[in-house]
Design a protein around this motif. Structure first.
Motif, mmCIF file in Angstrom:
data_model
loop_
_atom_site.group_PDB
_atom_site.id
_atom_site.type_symbol
_atom_site.label_atom_id
_atom_site.label_comp_id
_atom_site.label_asym_id
_atom_site.label_seq_id
_atom_site.Cartn_x
_atom_site.Cartn_y
_atom_site.Cartn_z
ATOM 1 N N THR A 199 0.914 -1.244 -0.274
ATOM 2 C CA THR A 199 -0.202 -0.189 0.162
ATOM 3 C C THR A 199 0.874 1.545 -0.261
ATOM 4 O OG1 THR A 199 -2.062 -0.979 1.444
ATOM 5 C CG2 THR A 199 -1.962 1.437 0.675
ATOM 6 N N ASP A 200 1.958 1.089 1.297
ATOM 7 C CA ASP A 200 3.006 2.297 1.328
ATOM 8 C C ASP A 200 3.396 2.826 -0.359
ATOM 9 O OD1 ASP A 200 2.103 2.784 3.544
ATOM 10 O OD2 ASP A 200 3.782 1.559 3.818
ATOM 11 N N LYS A 201 3.849 1.529 -1.020
ATOM 12 C CA LYS A 201 4.326 1.526 -2.580
ATOM 13 C C LYS A 201 3.411 2.532 -3.716
ATOM 14 C CE LYS A 201 7.917 -1.843 -2.534
ATOM 15 N NZ LYS A 201 8.146 -2.651 -1.174
ATOM 16 N N VAL A 202 2.295 1.775 -3.663
ATOM 17 C CA VAL A 202 1.104 3.217 -4.543
ATOM 18 C C VAL A 202 0.738 3.408 -3.482
ATOM 19 C CG1 VAL A 202 -1.049 2.462 -5.009
ATOM 20 C CG2 VAL A 202 -0.234 -0.104 -4.687
ATOM 21 N N LYS A 203 0.826 4.409 -3.050
ATOM 22 C CA LYS A 203 0.696 6.286 -2.551
ATOM 23 C C LYS A 203 1.856 6.351 -3.441
ATOM 24 C CE LYS A 203 -2.056 5.260 2.151
ATOM 25 N NZ LYS A 203 -1.997 5.602 3.385
ATOM 26 N N LYS A 204 3.279 6.122 -2.717
ATOM 27 C CA LYS A 204 4.139 6.389 -3.199
ATOM 28 C C LYS A 204 4.625 6.388 -4.995
ATOM 29 C CE LYS A 204 9.900 6.040 -2.977
ATOM 30 N NZ LYS A 204 10.221 5.334 -3.024
ATOM 31 N N HIS A 205 3.509 5.609 -5.679
ATOM 32 C CA HIS A 205 3.708 5.923 -7.135
ATOM 33 C C HIS A 205 2.361 6.912 -7.276
ATOM 34 C CE1 HIS A 205 2.235 5.252 -11.355
ATOM 35 N NE2 HIS A 205 3.724 4.492 -11.030
#
Length: 596
Positions: A199-205
């Motif tokens: 989820t954090d990776k998706v938010k970063k993107h």
């Protein structure tokens, strides 16, 4: 001692907590005088240290700020450990000739001991010297498997009692995973933590594309829905980019029927799965970011649906359908039919509940078990998936009958079979033919259990056994197939049916069926029946990683397995019973063979 007892209590406690001292040493010290007795038992520090030293896994069950009677805790845990070891040792003698099931372990529960004490002792047995106590480990593993499954079923029942909107698909998938892999370290907390990392990776993107996106302000655990469809679309685009492009998740087309594809912890580790498991992952991530995707029980290919209207709709054309197996591809309603190459009605596009999703998930595992090769692993998967399915849907006559037939086929749990058959008859009287047949033969099985036939004792010195060259416990290699195995039984002549003999082309062997045949546990987990002329002693004996090794052997001694007491009773003159060296075995049997 006089000088020692003059020391301050804190210093004495520090000395008595030295790591080389065990609980016996502390008991001996406490018996020397009142001063040392008071130091050992006074504030509890010494026994707290002994407890933590001996059972470090149990520390998480104690609060740091709480006060405990550590001597009492130590005694209780020690007593439970002794009782469990005695119980596990006794099981080998009672159940050597049959499959061990849950009802056989009622005495463990009857101890009334804290559950975590019991589990810790069983884990201690399993983690002891790898090559020794194999029989003890074999039964300890079965007990632990059963007890953990019982706890998971209790958790499942609590889960199913919640309102449907409080039943998380991810938590349900974790329960399926845990039940089918009770010895693995799978927890909802660890799975959720991995989901949060994605989820954090998706938010970063997402932040790169839209720094003011409302999903970026959401905290962990927040439950919200994005009202703006464009914001939802941005989340879906970011999710696809991270999950499929960055992390390389994909559908497992090459090994579609591998059960690992259905276990959520394996999906996260291997980054591959089948439509339903990838859909659970995709839907969980999307919902955490505000996109309310719904599961769709589409035939042969599980899908998700995404409403394109602000209000919930019953029109299948108001939804986009997402194929998580196909890298998040978005499909219109009728395009979904291209996945299965035939038309379906509107009902197949409806959203389903979490319990229906779990039935589909565990139904896949059930079908994999039915497709299996009839070995221990496939039977275990079939049993586990049937148990789970029938906990959710206990009145499914088709699967109740399958469960009864499975237990009957395996020759296990006949009393449970009768209960299942009685339930089937009450649900569907038209099944009286199948039920009557199974009832009759199950009653015969119960009668047979009450008057068991004594196992045949096979002595190598008997004239009929003079051609038997190899002993139980020897590591062998199959000359033609190349597999490695260990012998756990033998017959002076082939005892299989004529049909088996014809199917296996035994007549093509130089000595046909008129030669010794050996029961062997094979490295790949199968059990086989091999002719003597096809076997040869392994040039570099190795351990055989077969799940049933502990049922027959107690130890691996670098060159061979040593038979346990039960196997020695059947083969009293074999090498592993008399502990002859392998070299002596080959010499003795070689001479005898030359003489014949």
């Amino acid at each position: 001692t006089a000088q020692l007892t003059d020391l301050p209590a804190e210093l004495l406690e520090h000395i008595l907590c030295f790591h080389v001292l065990n609980h016996i040493d502390i008991c001996n010290v406490s018996c020397t005088c009142k001063r040392l007795h008071d130091v050992c038992h006074g504030r509890g520090k010494v026994w707290a240290h002994q407890y933590k030293l001996r059972w470090p896994r149990l520390q998480r069950f104690y609060q740091q700020n709480e006060s405990y009677d550590w001597l009492k805790e130590f005694k209780t845990r020690h007593m439970v450990g002794q009782q469990i070891r005695r119980t596990v040792e006794s099981i080998s003698k009672r159940f050597f000739t049959e499959v061990v099931l849950g009802d056989s372990f009622a005495e463990i529960e009857s101890l009334g001991a804290p559950e975590h004490f019991c589990e810790d002792e069983l884990l201690g047995i399993l983690n002891s010297d790898k090559r020794k106590c194999l029989t003890l480990k074999y039964y300890a593993k079965k007990i632990l498997y059963f007890h953990r499954q019982q706890n998971i079923l209790r958790n499942l029942k609590v889960f199913l009692e919640r309102p449907p909107e409080q039943q998380s698909a991810l938590e349900g998938a974790v329960l399926v995973d845990q039940y089918c892999n009770p010895l693995a370290d799978v927890t909802l907390e660890s799975i959720s933590a991995q989901i949060e990392e994605i989820t954090d990776k998706v938010k970063k993107h997402l932040r790169v594309k839209n720094a003011t996106h409302p999903s970026l302000r959401a905290s962990q655990g927040d439950c919200f829905v994005l009202e703006n469809l464009e914001f939802q679309r941005q989340v879906i685009c970011a999710l696809n980019a991270v999950l499929y492009d960055q992390l390389q998740y994909k559908g497992n087309e090459r090994d579609f029927y591998n059960p690992l594809n259905s276990y959520i912890h394996q999906v996260l580790v291997r980054r591959t799965g089948i439509p339903i498991s990838l859909s659970v992952l995709y839907m969980t991530l999307a919902r955490k970011l505000g996109v309310p995707l719904e599961p769709v029980n589409f035939p042969n290919h599980f899908l998700l649906r995404w409403c394109q209207n602000q209000r919930r709709s019953d029109d299948i054309y108001d939804y986009v359908y997402i194929d998580a197996f196909g890298k998040g591809k978005q499909l219109a309603a009728k395009e979904c039919e291209n996945l299965i190459r035939h038309q379906v009605g509107a009902d197949y596009y409806s959203a389903i509940s979490t319990s229906e999703l779990l039935l589909r998930m565990v139904g896949n595992l059930l079908n994999i078990g039915k497709r299996g090769e009839g070995n221990e692993k496939s039977y275990q998967l079939l049993r586990d998936s049937l148990d789970f399915y029938l906990t959710i849907n206990p009145d499914n006559v088709q699967y109740l009958l399958l469960q009864a037939r499975l237990y009957f086929h395996l020759g296990i749990w006949p009393e449970k079979v009768l209960d299942i058959l009685q339930h089937i008859q009450a649900l569907d009287p038209s099944q009286h033919g199948a039920v009557g047949y199974l009832v009759q033969h199950t009653l015969e099985h119960i009668q047979h259990k009450r008057h068991p036939v004594e196992l045949e004792v096979k002595k190598r010195s008997e004239p009929d056994h003079r051609d038997v060259l190899y002993s139980v416990g020897l590591i062998m290699k199959h000359k033609r197939s190349g597999y490695n195995c260990v012998i756990y039984g033998w017959d002076p002549k082939c005892t299989m049916s004529q049909e088996w003999i014809n199917t296996m082309r035994v007549h093509q062997l130089s000595k046909g069926a008129d030669q010794p045949f050996y029961n062997v546990l094979v490295q790949d987990g199968t059990c086989r029946y091999a002719a003597q002329e096809n076997l040869e002693p392994h040039s570099a004996p190795l351990e055989i990683a077969h799940p049933e090794v502990g049922r027959y052997f107690t130890e691996f001694s670098d060159t061979h397995y040593i038979a346990n007491e039960e196997l020695q009773t059947r083969y009293p003159e074999d090498m592993c019973s008399t502990h002859r060296t392998v070299e002596e075995h080959y010499h003795v049997n070689g001479c005898r063979h030359n003489e014949s």
